[in-house]
Write a protein that holds these residues in place. Structure first.
Motif, short mmCIF file in Angstrom:
data_model
loop_
_atom_site.label_atom_id
_atom_site.label_comp_id
_atom_site.label_asym_id
_atom_site.label_seq_id
_atom_site.Cartn_x
_atom_site.Cartn_y
_atom_site.Cartn_z
N UNK A 167 0.83 -1.21 0.00
CA UNK A 167 0.00 0.00 0.00
C UNK A 167 0.86 1.25 0.00
N UNK A 168 0.37 2.26 -0.69
CA UNK A 168 0.94 3.59 -0.58
C UNK A 168 -0.17 4.45 0.01
N UNK A 169 0.00 4.87 1.26
CA UNK A 169 -1.13 5.44 1.99
C UNK A 169 -2.16 4.34 2.20
N UNK A 170 -3.40 4.60 1.85
CA UNK A 170 -4.46 3.59 1.95
C UNK A 170 -4.79 2.95 0.60
N UNK A 171 -3.95 3.22 -0.40
CA UNK A 171 -4.22 2.71 -1.75
C UNK A 171 -3.48 1.39 -1.96
N UNK A 172 -4.21 0.28 -2.18
CA UNK A 172 -3.54 -1.00 -2.41
C UNK A 172 -3.04 -1.12 -3.85
N UNK A 173 -1.85 -1.68 -4.01
CA UNK A 173 -1.25 -1.95 -5.31
C UNK A 173 -1.34 -3.45 -5.58
N UNK A 174 -1.12 -3.89 -6.82
CA UNK A 174 -1.23 -5.33 -7.12
C UNK A 174 -0.30 -6.18 -6.25
N UNK A 175 -0.78 -7.37 -5.89
CA UNK A 175 -0.01 -8.28 -5.06
C UNK A 175 0.98 -9.11 -5.86
N UNK A 176 0.95 -8.98 -7.18
CA UNK A 176 1.93 -9.66 -8.04
C UNK A 176 2.36 -8.69 -9.13
N UNK A 177 3.51 -8.99 -9.75
CA UNK A 177 4.01 -8.12 -10.80
C UNK A 177 3.04 -8.04 -11.96
N UNK A 178 2.70 -6.82 -12.36
CA UNK A 178 1.70 -6.61 -13.40
C UNK A 178 2.10 -5.44 -14.28
N UNK A 179 1.91 -5.60 -15.58
CA UNK A 179 2.06 -4.51 -16.53
C UNK A 179 0.66 -4.18 -17.06
N UNK A 180 0.24 -2.95 -16.89
CA UNK A 180 -1.10 -2.54 -17.32
C UNK A 180 -0.99 -1.39 -18.31
N UNK A 181 -1.84 -1.42 -19.32
CA UNK A 181 -1.93 -0.35 -20.31
C UNK A 181 -3.36 0.16 -20.29
N UNK A 182 -3.53 1.46 -20.11
CA UNK A 182 -4.88 2.01 -20.05
C UNK A 182 -4.85 3.50 -19.79
N UNK A 183 -5.83 3.96 -19.03
CA UNK A 183 -5.97 5.37 -18.74
C UNK A 183 -6.29 5.56 -17.26
#
Length: 205
Positions: A167-183
């Protein structure tokens, strides 16, 4: 470790490199004209350090990316891959209109799907450390199970799947390595800034 690349937006392209040390302290390094229009604007309140750096990106293969940074020094190589299921989901996600990110139920459905893919208790919409409300809208996702990095001379090891989301602050990030493309979108809280941004965006069209 996290990398964000925004090649197009209404306030200037930028790249950011995020790092969390073993004690849980976050730093965000920005390759872009300003800190206050890049990731530190929304996540800087949860960081112990934010500052400028030069971040280089080089594709060394069809799905292999090398990331370098001058100070602190970084040399990071990662390879993205996809399963048949991910390929199917990416085809569907890329075809869906952006309007499907507005209904809360559809956002939550995507979060449940991310959990089924091993990304843990991920939240794609919520409140950032700055207090802004934002939504991340990945349209295509790939796994990063092959990665190696050295950061300021320290070997960061290999990718793992965590039991709990970082987490960064209260924001959870993926629990595994992930590459995402989007907006992504964030609500502008200041009325004057909102009007100024609307005017500047209209001029660029």
């Amino acid at each position: 470790m996290a990398l964000r690349v925004f090649p197009e937006n209404c306030f200037g392209p930028y790249r950011t490199l995020w790092h969390r040390d073993p004690s849980g302290s976050w730093s965000i390094h920005v390759d872009g004209p300003r800190l206050d229009t890049a990731c530190p604007r929304y996540y800087g309140a949860a960081c112990d350090y934010t500052g400028h750096a030069r971040i280089g990106l080089t594709w060394t293969g069809p799905a292999t990316l090398r990331v370098t940074m001058d100070s602190p020094s970084l040399d990071w190589t990662l390879t993205a891959s996809a399963t048949r299921l991910l390929g199917l989901l990416n085809g569907i996600g890329g075809a869906l209109p952006l309007a499907t990110w507005r209904p809360r139920l559809l956002v939550r459905a995507r979060e449940r799907l991310a959990r089924a893919l091993g990304m843990g208790d991920l939240r794609l919409s919520g409140t950032m450390p700055s207090g802004h409300t934002g939504t991340l809208m990945p349209q295509r996702m790939y796994f990063v199970d092959d990665s190696h990095a050295t950061f300021d001379g320290a070997d960061l090891g290999r990718p793992v799947r965590l039991r709990e989301n970082p987490r960064i602050g209260d924001v959870p990030l993926p629990a595994r390595g992930t590459l995402a493309i989007g907006q992504a979108v964030w609500e502008i809280l200041d009325p004057a800034e909102y009007e100024r941004t609307r005017t500047e965006t209209a001029r660029r069209r």
